[in-house]
Motif scaffolding. Structure first.
Motif, PDB file in Angstrom:
ATOM      1  N   PHE A  24       0.914  -1.118   0.070  1.00  0.00           N
ATOM      2  CA  PHE A  24       0.288   0.457   0.107  1.00  0.00           C
ATOM      3  C   PHE A  24       0.757   1.176  -0.011  1.00  0.00           C
ATOM      4  N   ALA A  25       2.127   1.224   0.986  1.00  0.00           N
ATOM      5  CA  ALA A  25       3.008   2.367   1.108  1.00  0.00           C
ATOM      6  C   ALA A  25       3.602   2.322  -0.663  1.00  0.00           C
ATOM      7  N   LYS A  26       3.443   1.929  -1.382  1.00  0.00           N
ATOM      8  CA  LYS A  26       4.312   2.134  -2.900  1.00  0.00           C
ATOM      9  C   LYS A  26       2.952   2.922  -3.338  1.00  0.00           C
ATOM     10  N   SER A  27       2.123   2.315  -3.494  1.00  0.00           N
ATOM     11  CA  SER A  27       1.323   3.659  -4.002  1.00  0.00           C
ATOM     12  C   SER A  27       0.901   4.814  -3.762  1.00  0.00           C
ATOM     13  N   LEU A  28       1.411   5.364  -2.352  1.00  0.00           N
ATOM     14  CA  LEU A  28       1.499   6.746  -2.260  1.00  0.00           C
ATOM     15  C   LEU A  28       3.026   7.196  -2.850  1.00  0.00           C
ATOM     16  N   PHE A  29       4.158   6.995  -3.626  1.00  0.00           N
ATOM     17  CA  PHE A  29       4.805   7.149  -4.099  1.00  0.00           C
ATOM     18  C   PHE A  29       4.865   8.237  -5.348  1.00  0.00           C
ATOM     19  N   PRO A  30       3.475   8.088  -6.212  1.00  0.00           N
ATOM     20  CA  PRO A  30       3.327   9.274  -7.493  1.00  0.00           C
ATOM     21  C   PRO A  30       3.234  10.265  -6.133  1.00  0.00           C
ATOM     22  N   GLY A  36       9.256  10.577   1.449  1.00  0.00           N
ATOM     23  CA  GLY A  36       8.118  11.143   1.664  1.00  0.00           C
ATOM     24  C   GLY A  36       7.440  10.020   2.594  1.00  0.00           C
ATOM     25  N   THR A  37       7.312   9.104   1.163  1.00  0.00           N
ATOM     26  CA  THR A  37       6.205   7.901   2.551  1.00  0.00           C
ATOM     27  C   THR A  37       7.404   7.314   3.495  1.00  0.00           C
ATOM     28  N   THR A  38       8.043   6.834   3.405  1.00  0.00           N
ATOM     29  CA  THR A  38       9.329   6.541   4.533  1.00  0.00           C
ATOM     30  C   THR A  38       8.735   7.755   5.919  1.00  0.00           C
ATOM     31  N   THR A  39       8.807   8.641   6.114  1.00  0.00           N
ATOM     32  CA  THR A  39       8.422   9.547   7.185  1.00  0.00           C
ATOM     33  C   THR A  39       7.289   9.728   7.848  1.00  0.00           C
ATOM     34  N   TYR A  40       6.223   8.990   6.541  1.00  0.00           N
ATOM     35  CA  TYR A  40       5.076   9.040   7.419  1.00  0.00           C
ATOM     36  C   TYR A  40       5.115   7.430   8.033  1.00  0.00           C
ATOM     37  N   ARG A  41       5.790   6.864   7.597  1.00  0.00           N
ATOM     38  CA  ARG A  41       6.308   5.075   8.375  1.00  0.00           C
ATOM     39  C   ARG A  41       6.441   5.440  10.293  1.00  0.00           C
ATOM     40  N   LEU A  80      14.030   3.778   4.177  1.00  0.00           N
ATOM     41  CA  LEU A  80      14.895   4.500   3.157  1.00  0.00           C
ATOM     42  C   LEU A  80      14.910   3.839   1.958  1.00  0.00           C
ATOM     43  N   LEU A  81      15.939   2.978   2.275  1.00  0.00           N
ATOM     44  CA  LEU A  81      16.925   2.237   1.358  1.00  0.00           C
ATOM     45  C   LEU A  81      16.275   1.214   0.884  1.00  0.00           C
ATOM     46  N   PHE A  82      14.765   0.735   1.608  1.00  0.00           N
ATOM     47  CA  PHE A  82      14.512   0.050   0.736  1.00  0.00           C
ATOM     48  C   PHE A  82      12.837   0.043   0.519  1.00  0.00           C
ATOM     49  N   TYR A  83      12.238   1.030   0.686  1.00  0.00           N
ATOM     50  CA  TYR A  83      11.506   1.951  -0.133  1.00  0.00           C
ATOM     51  C   TYR A  83      11.985   2.201  -1.466  1.00  0.00           C
ATOM     52  N   SER A  84      13.037   2.643  -1.042  1.00  0.00           N
ATOM     53  CA  SER A  84      14.195   2.744  -2.457  1.00  0.00           C
ATOM     54  C   SER A  84      14.368   2.458  -3.522  1.00  0.00           C
ATOM     55  N   ALA A  85      14.011   1.296  -2.996  1.00  0.00           N
ATOM     56  CA  ALA A  85      14.367  -0.481  -4.013  1.00  0.00           C
ATOM     57  C   ALA A  85      13.329  -0.152  -4.806  1.00  0.00           C
ATOM     58  N   MET A 177      13.193   4.627  16.706  1.00  0.00           N
ATOM     59  CA  MET A 177      12.265   5.072  15.970  1.00  0.00           C
ATOM     60  C   MET A 177      12.399   6.783  15.902  1.00  0.00           C
ATOM     61  N   LEU A 178      12.913   7.358  17.092  1.00  0.00           N
ATOM     62  CA  LEU A 178      12.957   8.828  17.957  1.00  0.00           C
ATOM     63  C   LEU A 178      14.452   9.740  16.352  1.00  0.00           C
ATOM     64  N   ALA A 179      14.698   8.887  16.758  1.00  0.00           N
ATOM     65  CA  ALA A 179      16.276   8.846  16.053  1.00  0.00           C
ATOM     66  C   ALA A 179      16.208   8.695  14.732  1.00  0.00           C
ATOM     67  N   ALA A 180      15.590   7.378  13.855  1.00  0.00           N
ATOM     68  CA  ALA A 180      15.049   7.524  12.747  1.00  0.00           C
ATOM     69  C   ALA A 180      14.274   8.472  11.424  1.00  0.00           C
ATOM     70  N   ALA A 181      13.225   8.558  13.156  1.00  0.00           N
ATOM     71  CA  ALA A 181      12.850   9.945  11.800  1.00  0.00           C
ATOM     72  C   ALA A 181      12.705  11.430  11.810  1.00  0.00           C
ATOM     73  N   ILE A 182      13.661  11.682  13.142  1.00  0.00           N
ATOM     74  CA  ILE A 182      14.483  12.666  13.222  1.00  0.00           C
ATOM     75  C   ILE A 182      15.602  12.818  11.386  1.00  0.00           C
ATOM     76  N   VAL A 183      15.933  11.948  11.119  1.00  0.00           N
ATOM     77  CA  VAL A 183      17.260  11.717  10.576  1.00  0.00           C
ATOM     78  C   VAL A 183      16.314  11.967   8.912  1.00  0.00           C
ATOM     79  N   VAL A 184      15.323  10.901   8.764  1.00  0.00           N
ATOM     80  CA  VAL A 184      15.193  11.013   7.670  1.00  0.00           C
ATOM     81  C   VAL A 184      13.745  11.860   7.141  1.00  0.00           C
ATOM     82  N   THR A 185      13.353  12.371   8.439  1.00  0.00           N
ATOM     83  CA  THR A 185      11.987  14.117   7.779  1.00  0.00           C
ATOM     84  C   THR A 185      12.246  14.577   6.638  1.00  0.00           C
TER      85      THR A 185
END
Length: 282
Positions: A24-30, A36-41, A80-85, A177-185
Motif C-alpha cells: 500500500f505504501a508503494k501506491s503513495l510514491f507518485p 515522503g512515504t518513509t517519513t510517514y511510516r 529509506l533504502l528499502f522503499y527506494s528499492a 524510532m525517534l532518531a530514525a524519524a529525525i534523520v529521514v524527515t
C-alpha cells in the motif's frame, strides 16, 4: 506437546500486515515519493510507540545518545533504502535481496562447515537475479543496490539493536524510532514538500504506519515470546514469499520463473541457517 497455533498465526498475521502495508505504501510514491512515504511510516510509528511506552519516564543521559543514535539512524536509512528499492524492483525480490543482510550476520557467527551450503544457496539466488547483459528480465541495478544497502543496514540494525535492547529494554524501540524519524524527515520534506501535509496523504500515511509497523510489531512480540527462536526465524523466512504474493495481489507485480526460483533459493538459505543455528544451541 501442544501445537502453538496462536503464536504461529500471530507471526503469519504480522507478515501479512507488513507486506500489505508496504505494498500500500508503494501506491503513495507518485504523491509523496519513497522519501515522503518513509517519513510517514517512521514519524507516525514513532508517535504511536512513544504514546504506548512513554520513554520519558526513564532518566536519560547524554551517554545514551550514541548507541540509540546508531540504532535509530540504521533503522531510518534501512527503511529509506528499502522503499527506494521497491520503486523499481518487485516487492518480493527486494525483500529476498534484503534478507541477505541478516543471513550474513547469522552465517558470520557460525563455525559449522555445513553452513557453506546456505551461503551457496544465497549466492546462487542472488546470481539468478543479477542484471546480466542481454537479459530482458534483468532487474534495475540501482534498485538492487538500494535493496542490498538495506540488507547491510538490516545486518547493522541487528547488531546495534541487540546492544540497546539489552541496555534499555522496551524503551530502545521508541527512542530508536525517534532518531530514525529525525534523520529521514528532512529528506522527506525536501522531496515531497507541502504534499506531506495534505490530509488525504496524511491519513494514508497513518494507515501505512499501522499496517507496516504498529500491528506487525505487536504481533511479532507476542509470537517471539511464545515460539522457540528457531521456529520464529524459520517462519520469518517466509516473508519474501508473502511479499511477492502481496505485490501480485495489491500492485499487480508478476515474477518470472527465474526470479521465483532465485527467491526460493534465498528463502531456503535463510531457513537453513535458522534451523542450523537452532540445532547448534540444542
Amino acid at each position: 506437546m501442544t501445537f502453538p497455533v496462536l503464536p504461529i498465526a500471530a507471526l503469519m498475521g504480522s507478515l501479512v500486515s507488513l507486506c500489505v502495508g508496504t505494498s500500500f505504501a508503494k501506491s503513495l510514491f507518485p504523491a509523496v515519493g519513497a522519501e515522503g512515504t518513509t517519513t510517514y511510516r517512521l514519524v507516525f510509528s514513532m508517535l504511536m510507540l512513544m504514546a504506548f511506552w512513554r520513554p520519558w519516564r526513564r532518566r536519560w543521559q547524554w551517554a545514551d545518545a550514541l548507541p540509540l543514535g546508531l540504532y535509530g539512524v540504521t533503522l531510518g536509512v534501512m527503511n529509506l533504502l528499502f522503499y527506494s528499492a521497491i520503486k523499481t524492483i518487485p516487492f518480493g525480490l527486494a525483500i529476498a535481496i534484503e534478507f541477505t543482510g541478516p543471513l550474513a550476520v547469522a552465517l558470520w557467527t557460525s563455525k559449522k562447515v555445513s553452513d557453506w551450503l546456505w551461503i551457496a544457496l544465497a549466492v546462487l539466488g542472488l546470481g539468478l537475479i543479477l542484471p546480466l547483459p542481454g537479459s530482458g528480465t534483468a532487474l534495475d541495478p540501482v534498485g538492487m543496490a538500494y535493496a542490498l544497502g538495506a540488507g547491510v543496514c538490516w545486518a547493522l540494525y541487528i547488531i546495534f539493536g541487540q546492544r540497546v535492547a539489552l541496555r534499555y529494554g522496551a524503551f530502545a524501540t521508541p527512542m530508536g524510532m525517534l532518531a530514525a524519524a529525525i534523520v529521514v524527515t528532512p529528506i522527506g520534506l525536501a522531496q515531497a514538500g507541502g504534499a506531506l501535509f495534505d490530509t488525504q496523504w496524511l491519513a494514508a500515511g497513518l494507515g501505512v504506519a499501522l499496517l507496516s509497523s504498529a500491528i506487525p510489531y505487536t504481533l511479532e512480540m507476542y509470537a517471539l515470546n511464545h515460539l522457540p527462536k528457531r521456529t520464529f526465524s524459520i517462519l520469518l523466512s517466509l516473508e519474501p514469499a508473502v511479499g511477492a504474493m502481496a505485490g501480485w495481489l495489491v500492485l499487480g507485480e508478476k515474477l518470472t520463473f527465474q526470479q521465483e526460483l532465485a527467491m526460493l533459493f534465498i528463502m531456503a538459505a535463510s531457513m537453513g541457517s535458522a534451523w542450523s543455528a537452532g540445532r547448534s544451541r540444542d
